[in-house]
Design a protein around this motif. Structure first.
Motif, PDB file in Angstrom:
ATOM      1  N   ASP A  89       0.858  -1.177   0.000  1.00 22.10           N
ATOM      2  CA  ASP A  89       0.000   0.000   0.000  1.00 22.10           C
ATOM      3  C   ASP A  89       0.890   1.220   0.000  1.00 22.10           C
ATOM      4  O   ASP A  89       1.781   1.339   0.848  1.00 22.10           O
ATOM      5  CB  ASP A  89      -0.904   0.002   1.237  1.00 22.10           C
ATOM      6  CG  ASP A  89      -1.906  -1.133   1.181  1.00 22.10           C
ATOM      7  OD1 ASP A  89      -2.532  -1.304   0.123  1.00 22.10           O
ATOM      8  OD2 ASP A  89      -2.037  -1.870   2.170  1.00 22.10           O
ATOM      9  N   SER A 110      -1.929  -1.019  -3.905  1.00 24.69           N
ATOM     10  CA  SER A 110      -3.000  -0.030  -3.804  1.00 24.69           C
ATOM     11  C   SER A 110      -2.431   1.300  -3.342  1.00 24.69           C
ATOM     12  O   SER A 110      -1.348   1.365  -2.749  1.00 24.69           O
ATOM     13  CB  SER A 110      -4.109  -0.513  -2.874  1.00 24.69           C
ATOM     14  OG  SER A 110      -3.602  -0.718  -1.581  1.00 24.69           O
ATOM     15  N   ALA A 112      -3.512   4.767  -1.391  1.00 22.66           N
ATOM     16  CA  ALA A 112      -4.446   5.515  -0.550  1.00 22.66           C
ATOM     17  C   ALA A 112      -3.872   6.897  -0.261  1.00 22.66           C
ATOM     18  O   ALA A 112      -2.748   7.207  -0.660  1.00 22.66           O
ATOM     19  CB  ALA A 112      -4.696   4.765   0.755  1.00 22.66           C
ATOM     20  N   ASN A 132      -7.336   3.646  -3.933  1.00 23.40           N
ATOM     21  CA  ASN A 132      -8.256   3.766  -2.807  1.00 23.40           C
ATOM     22  C   ASN A 132      -8.733   5.213  -2.769  1.00 23.40           C
ATOM     23  O   ASN A 132      -8.013   6.092  -2.297  1.00 23.40           O
ATOM     24  CB  ASN A 132      -7.564   3.392  -1.498  1.00 23.40           C
ATOM     25  CG  ASN A 132      -7.188   1.919  -1.436  1.00 23.40           C
ATOM     26  OD1 ASN A 132      -7.623   1.124  -2.270  1.00 23.40           O
ATOM     27  ND2 ASN A 132      -6.400   1.542  -0.454  1.00 23.40           N
ATOM     28  N   ALA A 156     -11.124   1.179  -5.218  1.00 20.88           N
ATOM     29  CA  ALA A 156     -11.726   0.788  -3.942  1.00 20.88           C
ATOM     30  C   ALA A 156     -12.086   2.101  -3.257  1.00 20.88           C
ATOM     31  O   ALA A 156     -11.405   3.109  -3.457  1.00 20.88           O
ATOM     32  CB  ALA A 156     -10.735   0.003  -3.093  1.00 20.88           C
ATOM     33  N   ARG A 158     -12.381   4.298   0.057  1.00 19.27           N
ATOM     34  CA  ARG A 158     -12.025   4.365   1.474  1.00 19.27           C
ATOM     35  C   ARG A 158     -13.190   4.967   2.237  1.00 19.27           C
ATOM     36  O   ARG A 158     -13.712   6.024   1.871  1.00 19.27           O
ATOM     37  CB  ARG A 158     -10.782   5.212   1.673  1.00 19.27           C
ATOM     38  CG  ARG A 158     -10.398   5.302   3.140  1.00 19.27           C
ATOM     39  CD  ARG A 158      -8.950   5.577   3.287  1.00 19.27           C
ATOM     40  NE  ARG A 158      -8.542   5.759   4.654  1.00 19.27           N
ATOM     41  CZ  ARG A 158      -7.370   6.246   4.988  1.00 19.27           C
ATOM     42  NH1 ARG A 158      -6.514   6.619   4.045  1.00 19.27           N
ATOM     43  NH2 ARG A 158      -7.031   6.371   6.251  1.00 19.27           N
ATOM     44  N   HIS A 204     -11.902   0.105   1.579  1.00 19.78           N
ATOM     45  CA  HIS A 204     -10.717   0.273   2.416  1.00 19.78           C
ATOM     46  C   HIS A 204     -11.169   0.994   3.679  1.00 19.78           C
ATOM     47  O   HIS A 204     -11.730   2.084   3.594  1.00 19.78           O
ATOM     48  CB  HIS A 204      -9.688   1.118   1.645  1.00 19.78           C
ATOM     49  CG  HIS A 204      -8.441   1.433   2.424  1.00 19.78           C
ATOM     50  ND1 HIS A 204      -7.732   2.595   2.246  1.00 19.78           N
ATOM     51  CD2 HIS A 204      -7.776   0.742   3.377  1.00 19.78           C
ATOM     52  CE1 HIS A 204      -6.684   2.603   3.056  1.00 19.78           C
ATOM     53  NE2 HIS A 204      -6.692   1.483   3.747  1.00 19.78           N
TER      54      HIS A 204
END
Ligand SMILES: *Cc1c(COP(=O)(O)O)cnc(C)c1O
Length: 411
Positions: A89, A110, A112, A132, A156, A158, A204
């Motif tokens: 991540d 991923s 974020a 994310n 995805a 969050r 997430h």
């Protein structure tokens, strides 16, 4: 002295050779010569592998283990971790570049973090990693950029849940937060995603960091799975992955004890059937930073002066808060406490004096350890700060006062 109270947090077994601490099997003074300078950070490969092994043994087999790169983005460490964990991540374009240079498959990466730039999103979409999304605007930006590139971006979402990780060192959820989209807005956001040219892959939900209580972690994981299950019915596609965050803490300070991984693993195993019944086929991911790398690292600096002031001894070293902000107590601590320290060149000598270990910066904040009992050390000895593998070098203001940056080595 008949005292049994430990002077510092429990430490992993680095090993010693005579009077000298070993790091990666190398005596620390030899390692200093090899690095060619002090101060330096050193990370022990064996301990990194051991930690992943302990986790694999404790966690349910089907749970995927991701490394949150911001804890320690040294390229050699990240490449080493690529062979140990299931995914990465990242939280910036810089970290993205580092992980794309490793052998980790892009589908297992991923990205974020709030405030992603269009440039970062463009690079992430082109790389084929999972984004994310932290806001509604970001979801639209990913869709636009994907359309322009002719790529169906994987997204995805969050979620900022309506609960927090209790007793965490850092809260990342519950209440108003810059992270994720508020849970109560999610049904609307999810239905608006149905028409966008993106691939929805899941959720997430990261609620906090540095937790040493297994029950608090269980509670957050349970609520996370229930929340994801509720939201799944609004989602534009089945939930393929659910990243339940991490939050596993490591002991830093006197009195702190290790998290019981067996309890965490058993609890998580008990939640798996529920997760599968709410979201059939879902893959559960946990993402850990400091728990994977924190205890495997040390910061090593050299005593350059020894002085006394009004009854107290000061070991002045060439290292300080400009390299290791967290050990100075200025990275999220409310009350300053000592990281575990040792004189790495006098491991056999008894602790015989209470000293303050300070750095070369002209500020009273530049303290590495306060009133700590250590063997007598002189100019030339090496001070080792343990629990320094996470949020060390890259979380420190290296430009402050214009001293050189420290060395960094993986052994
Ligand atoms: C910082 C961060 C982590 C890592 O936290 P640790 O306490 O180092 O385990 C994981 N996930 C996200 C989203 C983060 O921002």
């Amino acid at each position: 002295m008949s005292q049994s109270k430990p002077r510092h947090a429990p430490l992993p077994d680095f090993g010693v050779d005579g009077d000298r601490l070993l790091v990666g099997g190398i005596p620390v003074d030899r390692l200093a010569d090899r690095v060619g300078m002090t101060p330096f950070y050193a990370y022990d490969r064996r301990l990194l592998g051991d930690r992943v092994g302990e986790l694999r043994a404790a966690l349910p087999q089907e749970v995927k283990l991701h490394y949150a790169v911001k804890a320690n983005p040294m390229p050699a460490v990240v490449q080493h971790m690529a062979g140990l964990v299931d995914g990465f991540d990242v939280a910036s374009g810089g970290e993205l570049k580092t992980v794309l240079d490793t052998t980790m498959p892009t589908g297992e990466i991923s990205f974020a973090g709030p405030g992603k730039s269009r440039d970062e999103i463009g690079r992430a979409v082109a790389a084929g990693i999972v984004i994310n999304a932290e806001s509604e605007a970001e979801i639209r930006a990913v869709a636009d950029i994907g359309a322009a590139q002719g790529v169906t971006a994987k997204v995805a979402v969050r979620v900022n849940p309506d609960f927090e990780l209790k007793t965490a060192g850092m809260q990342m959820s519950g209440g108003p937060k810059p992270f994720g989209i508020d849970a109560e807005r999610m049904p609307q956001v999810l239905s608006s995603m149905a028409g966008l040219p993106i691939e929805f892959v899941g959720f997430h939900i990261f609620s906090g960091s540095q937790n040493l209580r297994a029950e608090a972690i269980l509670e957050a994981q349970e609520k996370t799975i229930e929340l994801a299950g509720d939201l799944a019915s609004h989602a534009p596609a089945p939930v393929k992955t659910l990243n339940i965050g991490g939050g596993l803490g490591i002991p830093y300070f006197p009195g702190e004890t290790r998290l019981d991984l067996t309890v965490v693993g058993r609890n998580l195993a008990n939640l798996m059937p529920r997760a599968q019944s709410l979201m059939p086929g879902v893959e559960i991911v946990i993402e850990l930073g400091r728990f994977l790398v924190g205890e495997a690292g040390v910061y090593v600096c050299r005593v350059v002066d020894r002085k006394e002031s009004r009854g107290q001894v000061f070991l002045v070293t060439d290292g300080g808060l400009h390299h290791h902000l967290a050990a100075s107590g200025n990275f999220g601590q409310v009350i300053r406490k000592n990281y575990p320290v040792a004189i790495g060149t006098r491991m056999r000598a008894p602790a015989e004096e209470s000293v303050n270990v300070v750095g070369p910066l002209c500020t009273p904040l530049d303290v590495l350890s306060q009133k700590v009992d250590l063997p007598r050390a002189d100019v030339g000895d090496l001070v080792v700060v343990f629990a320094s593998g996470a949020y060390g070098l890259t979380a420190s203001p290296t430009a402050f006062l214009g001293h050189p940056a420290p060395g960094e080595v993986l052994v």
